[in-house]
Structure formats: structure tokens, C-alpha cells
Scaffold this active site. Structure first.
Site, PDB file in Angstrom:
ATOM      1  N   GLU A  61       2.394   0.415  -8.738  1.00 18.22           N
ATOM      2  CA  GLU A  61       0.972   0.102  -8.834  1.00 18.22           C
ATOM      3  C   GLU A  61       0.163   1.358  -8.540  1.00 18.22           C
ATOM      4  O   GLU A  61       0.417   2.044  -7.567  1.00 18.22           O
ATOM      5  CB  GLU A  61       0.641  -0.991  -7.808  1.00 18.22           C
TER       6      GLU A  61
ATOM      7  N   LYS B 123       5.605   7.506  -8.750  1.00 19.10           N
ATOM      8  CA  LYS B 123       4.643   6.905  -7.830  1.00 19.10           C
ATOM      9  C   LYS B 123       4.497   7.765  -6.564  1.00 19.10           C
ATOM     10  O   LYS B 123       3.392   8.077  -6.126  1.00 19.10           O
ATOM     11  CB  LYS B 123       5.118   5.491  -7.471  1.00 19.10           C
TER      12      LYS B 123
ATOM     13  N   CYS C  37      -0.761   3.921   1.573  1.00 19.24           N
ATOM     14  CA  CYS C  37       0.170   4.604   0.663  1.00 19.24           C
ATOM     15  C   CYS C  37       0.419   6.076   0.942  1.00 19.24           C
ATOM     16  O   CYS C  37       1.571   6.508   0.985  1.00 19.24           O
ATOM     17  CB  CYS C  37      -0.330   4.476  -0.773  1.00 19.24           C
TER      18      CYS C  37
HETATM   19  C1  UDX Z   1      -4.077   5.418  -3.324  1.00 19.61           C
HETATM   20  C2  UDX Z   1      -3.959   5.918  -4.765  1.00 19.61           C
HETATM   21  O1  UDX Z   1      -5.226   6.443  -5.202  1.00 19.61           O
HETATM   22  C3  UDX Z   1      -3.513   4.792  -5.676  1.00 19.61           C
HETATM   23  O2  UDX Z   1      -3.301   5.271  -6.999  1.00 19.61           O
HETATM   24  C4  UDX Z   1      -2.227   4.188  -5.130  1.00 19.61           C
HETATM   25  O3  UDX Z   1      -1.831   3.067  -5.913  1.00 19.61           O
HETATM   26  C5  UDX Z   1      -2.394   3.755  -3.688  1.00 19.61           C
HETATM   27  O4  UDX Z   1      -2.854   4.850  -2.900  1.00 19.61           O
HETATM   28  P1  UDX Z   1      -5.886   4.033  -1.950  1.00 19.61           P
HETATM   29  O5  UDX Z   1      -5.136   4.508  -0.752  1.00 19.61           O
HETATM   30  O6  UDX Z   1      -6.183   2.588  -2.070  1.00 19.61           O
HETATM   31  O7  UDX Z   1      -5.130   4.450  -3.292  1.00 19.61           O
HETATM   32  O8  UDX Z   1      -7.313   4.796  -2.015  1.00 19.61           O
HETATM   33  P2  UDX Z   1      -7.760   6.271  -2.434  1.00 19.61           P
HETATM   34  O9  UDX Z   1      -9.043   6.151  -3.163  1.00 19.61           O
HETATM   35  O10 UDX Z   1      -6.702   7.026  -3.102  1.00 19.61           O
HETATM   36  O11 UDX Z   1      -8.115   6.948  -1.032  1.00 19.61           O
HETATM   37  C6  UDX Z   1      -7.125   7.262  -0.065  1.00 19.61           C
HETATM   38  C7  UDX Z   1      -7.739   8.001   1.101  1.00 19.61           C
HETATM   39  O12 UDX Z   1      -8.152   9.302   0.716  1.00 19.61           O
HETATM   40  C8  UDX Z   1      -8.981   7.325   1.679  1.00 19.61           C
HETATM   41  O13 UDX Z   1      -8.942   7.391   3.082  1.00 19.61           O
HETATM   42  C9  UDX Z   1     -10.114   8.148   1.117  1.00 19.61           C
HETATM   43  O14 UDX Z   1     -11.273   8.107   1.909  1.00 19.61           O
HETATM   44  C10 UDX Z   1      -9.498   9.536   1.104  1.00 19.61           C
HETATM   45  N1  UDX Z   1     -10.114  10.463   0.139  1.00 19.61           N
HETATM   46  C11 UDX Z   1     -10.047  10.212  -1.198  1.00 19.61           C
HETATM   47  C12 UDX Z   1     -10.748  11.615   0.606  1.00 19.61           C
HETATM   48  O15 UDX Z   1     -10.811  11.869   1.814  1.00 19.61           O
HETATM   49  N2  UDX Z   1     -11.287  12.493  -0.310  1.00 19.61           N
HETATM   50  C13 UDX Z   1     -11.229  12.272  -1.649  1.00 19.61           C
HETATM   51  O16 UDX Z   1     -11.732  13.125  -2.419  1.00 19.61           O
HETATM   52  C14 UDX Z   1     -10.591  11.084  -2.110  1.00 19.61           C
END
Ligand code: UDX
Ligand code: ADP
Length: 463
Positions: free
Chosen positions: A171, A226, A282
Site C-alpha cells: 500500500e 515498498k 511506516c
Molecule cells: C508514508 C508514505 O508516504 C506512504 O506512501 C506509505 O504507504 C506509508 O508511509 P504516511 O506515513 O502516512 O505515508 O505519511 P507521509 O505523508 O509520508 O508523512 C510521513 C511523515 O513525514 C510525517 O510525519 C510528515 O509530517 C513527515 N514529512 C513529510 C515531513 O516532515 N516533511 C515532508 O516534506 C513530508
């Protein structure tokens, strides 16, 4: 030729299983989808007539569930009949990092995967396609296959003999944007060896995803893709956070640097937001898996390279807590600090690995009194994450930013909720004790307004 799928069972009604199955049911009205979970309270919440009480908060999810629930989307604790009735079973159970035993702190704990695979082996009837949906270490499908093949050929109650095919279908949805990510994915990845099974699953997604976005690979490539995707995304965050620290020391602005490098089409502009470090279920788990895998194959330099991404993330969180203490004259003992945001990102109620946990724990350790506000995270969840109850633990949850800042020496923004972009600093600042600080770890606050209201400000990556 593969018969089309008529009935799907998903084991695990969590952040992945719930939204994914809701979108499949929505887009495939001819398929009956049953999501099962051992957690009766969670299932009851999925069945709650009040759609604002679903256990997962995701924008748009309530509408999708409202359309399909009771029609072809069902939530149940009855695991066995749902498996028996299914042509296809998704395994979407939790796979946290092991806390003890071999691989503790790195490898995934596969006990829930194993238990659910055993349940499928015991209850399936006829031919069943088993789809790994949880994030798993590479070669987990082998474990699942081994468990299923022990039951292969069994003839339960005189029916058709059991047979299985195993697919990996990782996913890629991100929390907070799960519904649009599922409805319009960049790609769907299906790994496997059984081409009939692959086409059956491709047929499900093909109801709404263009064929060219459905990628087919072998099992191991799918599983490793993944882990690699998440490691690359997380690596960008640690990279930009490392530069944010350098910006703060040198007078550059990380937002300008991110914009300047992001316009290079080879680098791209996404995932370059400096912040309090990545959280979520993740990124850390997947990188630690990768580190474990590399160590297992003797690739110690590769393991160390990826480990540094996680280490820098933890460093950034401790750095922010230290910085707050330092700006408040080197001590926060007995001082009140308002924490705005506890979820690991905006638009979710999920707090797994949230940066707020480590930062709050560090501040509590220093003796601060925390007033924590998050629009979607309840106090009980904060207590469980912080490992101490409110009040006795030196913190309490409050219902609004106004209540949080009353009498506080500092306000620290840790989640980028939209409402925090619009905070009325002229109204909030007079409620605080002077000299008062705003620490914006998410670059969301209106700093000009905060300064005009008399606050001293720090923003991540602003020199
Ligand atoms: C992530 C992956 O994006 C997704 O493809 C996978 O299936 C699951 O893991 P998720 O953890 O739900 O998704 O959110 P994501 O938007 O990736 O953010 C992860 C973390 O990184 C958050 O704490 C977010 O605040 C942080 N982040 C993200 C940053 O600090 N800076 C950024 O530029 C982007
Ligand atoms: P994710 O973010 O991967 O969806 P969650 O922890 O939110 O992870 O959800 C996983 C769900 O799987 C939990 O609700 C848990 O109760 C459920 N689960 C784990 N093992 C089993 C099992 N053998 N049978 C049914 N449900 C299970």
C-alpha cells in the site's frame, strides 16, 4: 482464464485495511467486501451509525463508508466465515518493530501475520488468493506460503480441495490523503508468480485504475519496492532537516533552499519540508527492516547508510526540545509550555511514532508543565504514547489553543493542522507570560502577526 473476484475478506480493520477496502467496495459494487478484526471495539466503531465516530479519521472516508456500508461493505468480528466465503483474502494486520528477541529494534514482529495466515489456512474453502497488504520485510510471502501450503489439498467437509496463491500488493497511501491516494494512485504494485492470481487482482483495481498504472513484478521486487520507496521518502526528510539545522546556524532559510533545489526537475519539489522529523507507522519501521535485511546479508555499510536516516530523525526531535529549553533561559522546570499538535501529521488521528511524543517526553523530563492540544487526538491516546497519565505526569490535554497558551512561556507547533495556520496571535499573545516564545516546527504560523503581537519567534530552518 481467471474467474472475476466476487467476495473479498480483509483481515485487519486498521488505517490501511479500513480505507482500502472502503474504496474497493465503492469502486466495485459487484464485489462483497468484509473487513474483519479481532478488536470488537474497533469493529463496533466502524459500524457506528454516526460516521464521525469511525475509528480512523481520514478526510472523505465517512462519505465512502456511508455509501457502501451494508450494501457491499461489511465490518465484522466473525473472522472464520468471512475467510470461508472469500475468493481473495487481504492480510492487513499490524507489523510493528520487534521489541525483544532476535532482531529486536529492527526486524518486524510477524506474529500477527503468522496468526492470520494460519487462520486462512484453516478456514479457506476452494481456491483462495492471499494478498499481503501489510508492510512486510522482504521474503515474508515465503512464510505465508509455507503456512498455506501445509493446508493445500485439504478437503474441508467434502468441498473442493483447498488451494492458494500468494501475492504482494503493498500500500502506498499516505494518511490524511488516503482516499484521494486510493482513488487516484500513482501506481498499484502487484508482485507474484501466479499469473492468474495477478490478473484477478489487477481486474479488481482495473475497475478504476488505468492499466498502465498497474505494475506487475516478482514477489521479492514488490516487497522490496515498498521498503525502498519509504526509505527514499524518509531520506529526503532527514536530508532537508539536516540542512535546516545548518540554515539556522548560518543565516540561510531552509524554505528558500528547498524551493531553489526543488525546481531542479531531477530533485523535484515534494517531501522537502523541514519539520520536527518524520513520524507515522511506516518510515522508521521500514528503514529498520531494510537495515536488518542489509545486516543479515553482510552489507554493513549499506545498513549504516540507512540507519543514519533514522538517527538524524531522532536527533532532530531531541534538538528541537533542547532548543526550547535553551531559549527559555536554560530551564523549563515548572514552566508552562503549550504544545499544539500531537498527531504525526495533519488530517489524521494517528500518533504512531509522532515527533510530538519524543519532544514532549524530553520537555517533561526537563520538568516542564505541558498543555497539549490536538484537534483529533484524545487524551487517553496521549497518555498511552507518553507513558504517563495526565496531571501526575506533568501534562494535560486541552480543548483549544486558547486554553493551551494561558499562562504559558512558550507555544510549540508540532503538527501542521490547517487551524494552526490561522491562529489569532493578537488574541493569544496577551494570554501568555512574557517574555513569550513561539516555536514553529512546522512552518505554518503567521510569524509577522506573532511578532507584531510581541512574541519572540523561532521557525525550523530559519537562520
Ligand atoms: C508514508 C508514505 O508516504 C506512504 O506512501 C506509505 O504507504 C506509508 O508511509 P504516511 O506515513 O502516512 O505515508 O505519511 P507521509 O505523508 O509520508 O508523512 C510521513 C511523515 O513525514 C510525517 O510525519 C510528515 O509530517 C513527515 N514529512 C513529510 C515531513 O516532515 N516533511 C515532508 O516534506 C513530508
Ligand atoms: P495498519 O496501519 O497497518 O492498518 P493497524 O494497527 O491500524 O495497522 O491495524 C491492524 C489491525 O489488525 C488491528 O486492528 C488488529 O486488531 C488487527 N489484527 C491483527 N491480527 C489479527 C487477526 N489475526 N485477526 C483479525 N484481526 C487482526
Amino acid at each position: 482464464m481467471t474467474a472475476p473476484i466476487r467476495s473479498i475478506c480483509c483481515i485487519g480493520a486498521g488505517y490501511v485495511g479500513g480505507p482500502t477496502m472502503a474504496v474497493i467496495a465503492d469502486r466495485c459494487p459487484q464485489i462483497q467486501v468484509t473487513v474483519v478484526d479481532l478488536n470488537a471495539a474497533r469493529i463496533a466503531a466502524w459500524n457506528d451509525a454516526d460516521l464521525s465516530k469511525l475509528p480512523v479519521y481520514e478526510p472523505g472516508l465517512d462519505a465512502v463508508v456511508g455509501r457502501c456500508r451494508g450494501r457491499n461493505l461489511h465490518f465484522s468480528t466473525e473472522v472464520e466465515p468471512a475467510i470461508a466465503a472469500a475468493d481473495m483474502v487481504f492480510l492487513s494486520v499490524n507489523t510493528p518493530t520487534k521489541t525483544k528477541g532476535v532482531g529486536a529494534g529492527q526486524a518486524s514482529d510477524l506474529r500477527w501475520i503468522e496468526a492470520s495466515a494460519r487462520q486462512v489456512a484453516a478456514c479457506a474453502q476452494g481456491h483462495t488468493i492471499v494478498v499481503e497488504k501489510s508492510t512486510l520485510p522482504v521474503r515474508t510471502a515465503e512464510t505465508v506460503k509455507a503456512i498455506l501450503s501445509a493446508a493445500q489439498g485439504d478437503v474441508p467437509g467434502g468441498g473442493e480441495p483447498k488451494s492458494f496463491a500468494v501475492l504482494s500488493n503493498p500500500e502506498f497511501l499516505a494518511e490524511g490523503t488516503a482516499i484521494p491516494d486510493l482513488e487516484n494512485p500513482d501506481r498499484v504494485l502487484i508482485g507474484g508468480e501466479d499469473s492468474d492470481a495477478i490478473e484477478a487482482l489487477a481486474g479488481v483495481y482495473g475497475q478504476w485504475v488505468p492499466q498502465e498504472r498497474i505494475l506487475r513484478t516478482n514477489l521479492w521486487s514488490s516487497e522490496l519496492s515498498k521498503l525502498t520507496a519509504n526509505a527514499f521518502l524518509a531520506q529526503r526528510i532527514s536530508s532537508i532537516n539536516s540542512i535546516a539545522a545548518l540554515c539556522e546556524s548560518t543565516g540561510a532559510d531552509v524554505q528558500e533552499v528547498a524551493h531553489a533545489i526543488g525546481t531542479d526537475s531531477r530533485i523535484g519539489s515534494k517531501f522537502l519540508k523541514a519539520g520536527p522529523g518524520f513520524g507515522g507507522s511506516c518510515f522508521q519501521k521500514d528503514i529498520l527492516n531494510l537495515v536488518y535485511l542489509c545486516g543479515h546479508y553482510g552489507l554493513h555499510e549499506v545498513a549504516a547508510y540507512w540507519q543514519s536516516v533514522v538517527d538524524l530523525n531522532a536527533w532532530q526531535q531531541h534538538r528541537i526540545a533542547r532548543l526550547v529549553v535553551q531559549k527559555l533561559f536554560g530551564t523549563v522546570t515548572g514552566k508552562r509550555i503549550a504544545i499544539l499538535g500531537f498527531a504525526f501529521k495533519a488530517d489524521t488521528n494517528d500518533t504512531r511514532e509522532a515527533p510530538a511524543i519524543r519532544i514532549c517526553q524530553d520537555l517533561l523530563e526537563e520538568g516542564a508543565q505541558l498543555a497539549i492540544h490536538d484537534p483529533k487526538v484524545p487524551e487517553a491516546q496521549m497518555a498511552s504514547d507518553l507513558g504517563c497519565p495526565a496531571e501526575a505526569g506533568g501534562w494535560h490535554a486541552v480543548a483549544s489553543p486558547q486554553l493551551a497558551v494561558g499562562g504559558a512561556d512558550a507555544v510549540v507547533i508540532l503538527t501542521e493542522w490547517q487551524s494552526f495556520r490561522e491562529l489569532p496571535w493578537m488574541e493569544l499573545a496577551p494570554l501568555m507570560r512574557r517574555p513569550a516564545w513561539l516555536f514553529d516546527a512546522r512552518s505554518v504560523a503567521d510569524l509577522t502577526a506573532a511578532r507584531a503581537a510581541g512574541l519572540q519567534v523561532w521557525r525550523v530552518g530559519m537562520g
